[in-house]
Structure formats: structure tokens, C-alpha cells
Design a protein around this motif. Structure first.
Motif: not given
Ligand SMILES: *Cc1c(COP(=O)(O)O)cnc(C)c1O
Length: 377
Positions: A93-95, A98, A121-122, A174, A179, A206, A208-209, A235
């Protein structure tokens, strides 16, 4: 009555089927999807190459512990490695990605602080949450991890001030705060980050998104000629199979020596089979089409929506778009009206409608969505 914890505010309906860029509810009603399951389904719901790879892999072997060699992980890592400049750790997962980045940072920059930005958001685990400078997310969970400091995003003077007054070892951020309200980074701010990096501060980006093609590049930092020390993805990496990854420059690889970190499911063969196909699909042609479609979509949205009194601003980087409203109170109501009209969209921050359409969406489908937004707004 529900046996679920009620930590999410859920819409009162369920989706049971997806096809290309459409979702269907229990009554067979069809929705155009501008959410991609919060930035996950970049290749849409009928990504055949990924489906076939996962089906084949599930018959061969659905789980393989990290006690053994894993050729699929090697393949995916090579594709993420920016020509073998980075090494990968896989998680789910993203968290967690990180979390791995923050653990690695502690080893490299022991005793120094981590700087994170307001409205970033992380993730929700303790390390990632400590880097998520949003009151509504951190409230009630103290003590958080110590030695995290914050500053305002895109505030050049504020950043210089923190860098000169505090013992900062790393900066996590980011390139577009997702978010937080779809807020893109400014070139001036990137310049300061580059100077900080030159001075020895680690840059953790980050993705992730923003990663996996969302902004028209495989990773959004490529727009700025930046080379992060560490970056994280999740993601969209495996188009719906849970997975995440942390990548660090080769020079930091030795800090994660044997036993320093791990994950039971990290780099799972099903996730890797899917991720391998997603990354294979991210060709230069595919990515330039994303850019072309996103420029087209922004111009259509601007033409249709900038005249609306409810619309304060439209922001975008690639196919990540935010429509900021003059009155944030109405967001939930508007999302409901869009849904009634057959369009699924997201919110972000306090007053932004966020659009994350699958990257495979055609121009005609983007126009269809824009028309629904025009009607509702
Ligand atoms: C969604 C998101 C996360 C967290 O990802 P999860 O898979 O929900 O843990 C971390 N950083 C960013 C920038 C995100 O958009």
C-alpha cells in the motif's frame, strides 16, 4: 445494522461490475468513472493483459514468500528503476511504501528531522500519518512520531526559513497535493528543493497518486528534471491488485541490509504479474496520448465551467484535475447529483471536486463527463 466499523462515509449504493471506463450498480445503472477507484484503475476495468497475467499466475503460484528468489519482482523493479538508478522494496500500500521510506531515512539521516508540508497526504499508519500535516487526520492520535516539522507548500520563504533554522535531514512531499485539493507544485518551489538536495538533504517524493502515468509521465517528478533520493508508488501500480513500492537511489541500498525491513505479502506474484503488465503498457506513445487527452480535457472543462458562478478555479496536471468551488459546503450534494446523472467523481481538500479518470478514457468519454459537470454545476 452493519458489522463494519463506520470509519468511512459511504454512498448508499454498491458497484458490482466494471467495463472499460464504466461501473455498474446492483440495478444495472451505468456510471462513467472519473475516480478510477481513487487513482487505482489507470488502465480501466477491462485491462486484458493484466487479467490474463493474474489468471495465469494464480494457477501457477499465488503466493511466494520473500525467502526465495522472485523473477517477477526483478522484472517490475527493473521497470521502476529509471535505468537501474534506483532499487526497489515491495509492500502492499501507499502508507507502507512511505513507512519504508521513513525507516530508510532514519538509517541514513539518524538524529535529523523530517520536513513535510501542510495539506500533504502520505497515509494513515503512524510514520506516514506523522508526515501528514492535516489536523483532521492527526487529531486524537498523539503522541505522533517526534522530529517531524511542517511548512507551507509552495512557500519559498517559509521553506528557506525552516531549512536554515532546523536540522532537516529529509523532505517528504507530493509534486501535486492530491488529497489536499489538487495543488500542483510551483517551479520556484522545485528550485529551492533542488538546492536543498544539493546541500545534502534527502528528497522523498510521494508518487502514490501522481505516479504510473497519471500526469503524462511515468512519475510526476520527471516533469521537473528532479531526481528524488527516494520515491514511493502504490495506487495504480498493479491496476487494482494491492501493492506498493519504495525506491531509493543505488547509493542508499546498503542501509536496508538483511533484516532491516520486510513484508509477508510485499511483491506478491499476483500483484507483480499485474504490475508488470501495467508498466509494459506505459510506453512513450501511451504517455504522450495521456498528455494530449489531458490538454484537450482541460480546454473543454475550462470552456464549459469557467463561466459558472460556483467555480472558483480549475487546476490540472495531466489527468489529475481539481475544480475548486466557491462554496465547499455543497460538495457532497454535487457529487450526489453527478452520480444521479451517471458520473462518479471525488472530492479533495475542503472545496475541490477531484477528477481522476482512467488514463484509457477516450476524448468522447471525457467530453461526456464534462457535459454532465456542466449540467450539474
Ligand atoms: C492514497 C495516498 C497514500 C496512501 O496510500 P494507501 O494505499 O491508502 O495507504 C499516500 N500518499 C498519497 C499521495 C496518496 O494519495
Amino acid at each position: 445494522m452493519t458489522d463494519l466499523l463506520e470509519n468511512y462515509s459511504r454512498f448508499p449504493f454498491s458497484l458490482i461490475k466494471g467495463e472499460e471506463v464504466y461501473l455498474f450498480d446492483e440495478n444495472g445503472k451505468r456510471y462513467l468513472d472519473f475516480t478510477s477507484g481513487i487513482g487505482v484503475m489507470n488502465m480501466g476495468y477491462s485491462f486484458e493483459a493484466g487479467k490474463i497475467a493474474v489468471k495465469t499466475q494464480i494457477d501457477a503460484l499465488s503466493h511466494l514468500s520473500n525467502l526465495y528468489q522472485n523473477p517477477l519482482q526483478e522484472k517490475v523493479a527493473a521497470k521502476l528503476s529509471q535505468n537501474h538508478e534506483y532499487k526497489a522494496f515491495f509492500c502492499n500500500s501507499g502508507t507502507e511504501a512511505n513507512e519504508a521510506a521513513l525507516k530508510l531515512t532514519r538509517l541514513i539521516k539518524s538524529g535529523q528531522k523530517v520536513l513535510a508540508f501542510n495539506h500533504g497526504f502520505h497515509g494513515r499508519t503512524f510514520g506516514a500519518m506523522s508526515a501528514t500535516m492535516q489536523e483532521k487526520i492527526q487529531a486524537g492520535f498523539s503522541p505522533l512520531l517526534p522530529d517531524f516539522v511542517c511548512s507551507d507548500y509552495n512557500d519559498v520563504d517559509g521553506l528557506w526559513q525552516v531549512l536554515s533554522n532546523q536540522n532537516i535531514g529529509a523532505i517528504i512531499l507530493e509534486m501535486v497535493q492530491g488529497e489536499g485539493g489538487v495543488l500542483p507544485i510551483t517551479p520556484e518551489f522545485v528550485q529551492v528543493l533542488k538546492e536543498a538536495q544539493k546541500a545534502g538533504i534527502l528528497l522523498i517524493i510521494d508518487e502514490v497518486q501522481t505516479g504510473i502515468g497519471r500526469t503524462g509521465k511515468l512519475f510526476s517528478f520527471e516533469h521537473f528534471g528532479l531526481k528524488p533520493d527516494i520515491f514511493t508508488v502504490a495506487k495504480a501500480l498493479a491496476n487494482g491488485i494491492p501493492t506498493g513500492a519504495m525506491l531509493c537511489k543505488n547509493e542508499y541500498a546498503d542501509y536496508f541490509s538483511k533484516g532491516k525491513h520486510g513484508s509477508t505479502f510485499g511483491g506478491n506474484p499476483l500483484a507483480m504479474a499485474s504490475a508488470n503488465e501495467v508498466l509494459t503498457a506505459m510506453t512513450p506513445d501511451f504517455l504522450s496520448e495521456v498528455t494530449d487527452k489531458s490538454e484537450f480535457f482541460l480546454s473543454v472543462l475550462t470552456e464549459k465551467l469557467s463561466v459558472k458562478s460556483q467555480v472558483k478555479a480549475i487546476r490540472s496536471v495531466g489527468l489529475m484535475l481539481g475544480i475548486q468551488l466557491t462554496d465547499g459546503q455543497k460538495i457532497t450534494e454535487i457529487l450526489g447529483m453527478l452520480r444521479d446523472e451517471g458520473l462518479l467523481a471525488l472530492s479533495a481538500g475542503d472545496d475541490v471536486i477531484r477528477l481522476l479518470p482512467p488514463l484509457i478514457m477516450t476524448k468522447a468519454e471525457l467530453v461526456k463527463g464534462a457535459e454532465i459537470l456542466e449540467k450539474v454545476l
